[in-house]
Design an enzyme around this catalytic site. Structure first.
Site, PDB file in Angstrom:
ATOM      1  N   TYR A 178       0.860  -1.193   0.000  1.00 36.67           N
ATOM      2  CA  TYR A 178       0.000   0.000   0.000  1.00 36.67           C
ATOM      3  C   TYR A 178       0.889   1.234   0.000  1.00 36.67           C
ATOM      4  O   TYR A 178       2.067   1.172   0.394  1.00 36.67           O
ATOM      5  CB  TYR A 178      -0.930   0.022   1.228  1.00 36.67           C
ATOM      6  N   THR A 200       5.014  -1.781   7.227  1.00 33.24           N
ATOM      7  CA  THR A 200       5.366  -2.624   6.076  1.00 33.24           C
ATOM      8  C   THR A 200       5.566  -1.815   4.789  1.00 33.24           C
ATOM      9  O   THR A 200       6.261  -2.274   3.893  1.00 33.24           O
ATOM     10  CB  THR A 200       4.286  -3.697   5.823  1.00 33.24           C
ATOM     11  N   ARG A 248      10.243  -7.238  13.781  1.00 28.57           N
ATOM     12  CA  ARG A 248       8.853  -7.615  13.540  1.00 28.57           C
ATOM     13  C   ARG A 248       8.796  -8.667  12.443  1.00 28.57           C
ATOM     14  O   ARG A 248       9.379  -8.475  11.360  1.00 28.57           O
ATOM     15  CB  ARG A 248       8.089  -6.378  13.093  1.00 28.57           C
ATOM     16  N   ARG A 265      -1.944  -9.962   3.277  1.00 26.10           N
ATOM     17  CA  ARG A 265      -2.226  -8.754   2.490  1.00 26.10           C
ATOM     18  C   ARG A 265      -1.141  -7.684   2.670  1.00 26.10           C
ATOM     19  O   ARG A 265      -1.124  -6.691   1.969  1.00 26.10           O
ATOM     20  CB  ARG A 265      -3.606  -8.191   2.841  1.00 26.10           C
ATOM     21  N   ASP A 322      -1.610   2.768  17.530  1.00 21.47           N
ATOM     22  CA  ASP A 322      -1.500   2.323  16.132  1.00 21.47           C
ATOM     23  C   ASP A 322      -1.559   3.507  15.145  1.00 21.47           C
ATOM     24  O   ASP A 322      -1.730   3.311  13.946  1.00 21.47           O
ATOM     25  CB  ASP A 322      -2.557   1.274  15.749  1.00 21.47           C
TER      26      ASP A 322
HETATM   27  O1  LIG Z   1      -3.537  -4.224   9.811  1.00 23.20           O
HETATM   28  C1  LIG Z   1      -2.786  -3.473   9.148  1.00 23.20           C
HETATM   29  O2  LIG Z   1      -3.021  -3.121   7.982  1.00 23.20           O
HETATM   30  C2  LIG Z   1      -1.533  -3.025   9.772  1.00 23.20           C
HETATM   31  C3  LIG Z   1      -0.474  -2.686   8.942  1.00 23.20           C
HETATM   32  C4  LIG Z   1       0.731  -2.384   9.496  1.00 23.20           C
HETATM   33  C5  LIG Z   1       1.911  -2.127   8.674  1.00 23.20           C
HETATM   34  O3  LIG Z   1       1.749  -1.943   7.466  1.00 23.20           O
HETATM   35  O4  LIG Z   1       3.020  -2.153   9.249  1.00 23.20           O
HETATM   36  O5  LIG Z   1       0.892  -2.347  10.840  1.00 23.20           O
HETATM   37  C6  LIG Z   1      -0.140  -2.615  11.691  1.00 23.20           C
HETATM   38  O6  LIG Z   1       0.094  -2.557  12.908  1.00 23.20           O
HETATM   39  C7  LIG Z   1      -1.380  -2.965  11.145  1.00 23.20           C
END
Ligand SMILES: O=C(O)c1cc(C(=O)O)oc(=O)c1
Length: 309
Positions: free
Chosen positions: A50, A78, A125, A131, A258
């Protein structure tokens, strides 16, 4: 200007959050939050799933102060892959008030790990949410876990509840403290005492090295109500799950906003009202202090914790 175009339908973080009614205890830690870029300075990773809006360290630390928190744990998002520069930059500019969790590949050098340690990184992590990331072989992850164990770091795992049985053997073989993101994403439309959540509780019960973040009601809730427009009783369907974990494992739970809330599709919560959710799941001052101060300090700033006999 950033060259990046946000994923269609992307919801930006909530500007102008309310002042929480719940006053967090002195020294409270927001133990799960992220920075996104800014993309012009810290480009998003080519392999990302994303493209977010920007969410800078300055904006994160302004939110920290507004909500009444003292410190942050910045978790590698991510969308930055294994390029930890934005997260590390946030730590370095926090005046010692932020520690971090990185994402690394097997190719990371000992010098790179040490530099991250010096900047305040204390964990890696491992993400199993399909996804969000491509698959990484378990032997590679286990090799990384063994290396970071020597630095005294821990492993943060993110997975969906339905995948726990398949991941169980790998998780229980990890040599470090293991911190589960967002309670392992229970399906809160199922019973809190049903087999799926019971398996998660068993995972924590049988393995004293496993901790859980009781975060992200806004992601897990099916019925709401949403933390918007002054709502003081948000996400009621998540409360029994989070409260259960807090009450059974008071010394192994963490909480985080978050922020900036990646990938929410339905609504973007008011972070002030998210803080007002905390006393619904940690119902006494003792539980609140453990959740927000004692536990995150023990894990992320152990050198500042004085041991009481
Ligand atoms: O559920 C998610 O989309 C999400 C994504 C990320 C990330 O992209 O790191 O981190 C999170 O804590 C939760």
């Amino acid at each position: 200007m950033s060259e990046f175009t946000k994923t269609p339908g992307w919801l930006d973080w909530y500007a102008g959050p309310s002042k929480p009614r719940f006053q967090v205890p002195a020294g409270a830690v927001d133990a799960h939050c992220h920075v996104f870029g800014p993309g012009a300075e810290f480009p998003y990773a080519p392999e990302r799933k994303y493209t977010p809006c920007d969410a800078s360290k300055h904006q994160l630390y302004a939110l920290r102060d507004h909500l009444g928190f003292a410190r942050n744990v910045v978790v590698q998002a991510t969308c930055h892959g294994a390029d930890n520069r934005a997260m590390v930059d946030a730590l370095v500019h926090s005046g010692g008030k932020a520690r971090g969790v990185a994402t690394v590949k097997r190719s990371v050098s000992d010098e790179e790990l040490q530099a991250m340690h010096d900047a305040g990184v204390r964990g890696v992590r491992f993400n199993f949410v399909k996804r969000l990331v491509d698959f990484t072989p378990k032997d590679e992850l286990m090799e990384i876990a063994a290396r970071i164990h020597q630095l005294g770091w821990h492993v943060v795992i993110y997975f969906e509840a339905v995948d726990l049985p398949e991941l169980w053997d790998f998780f229980t073989a990890l040599p470090t403290t293991v911190v589960v993101d967002h309670m392992g994403r229970p399906d809160v439309s199922k019973p809190v005492d049903g087999p799926e959540f019971e398996l998660f509780l068993k995972f924590m019960r049988q393995h004293p090295n496993v901790w859980s973040k009781v975060s992200c009601p806004e992601r897990l809730s099916v019925t709401g109500p949403k933390a918007l427009n002054g709502e003081q009783n948000a996400y009621t369907d998540v409360i029994p799950f989070a409260r259960r974990v807090v009450e059974e494992f008071p010394d192994r739970v963490l909480w985080g906003t978050d922020w900036p809330h990646p990938n929410l599709k339905d609504h973007m919560p008011d972070d002030g009202l998210l803080v007002d959710f905390i006393p619904h799941i940690a119902t006494t001052p003792e539980l609140q202090k453990k959740l927000l101060v004692d536990n995150p300090m023990r894990l992320y700033w152990p050198e500042e914790v004085t041991v009481e006999d």
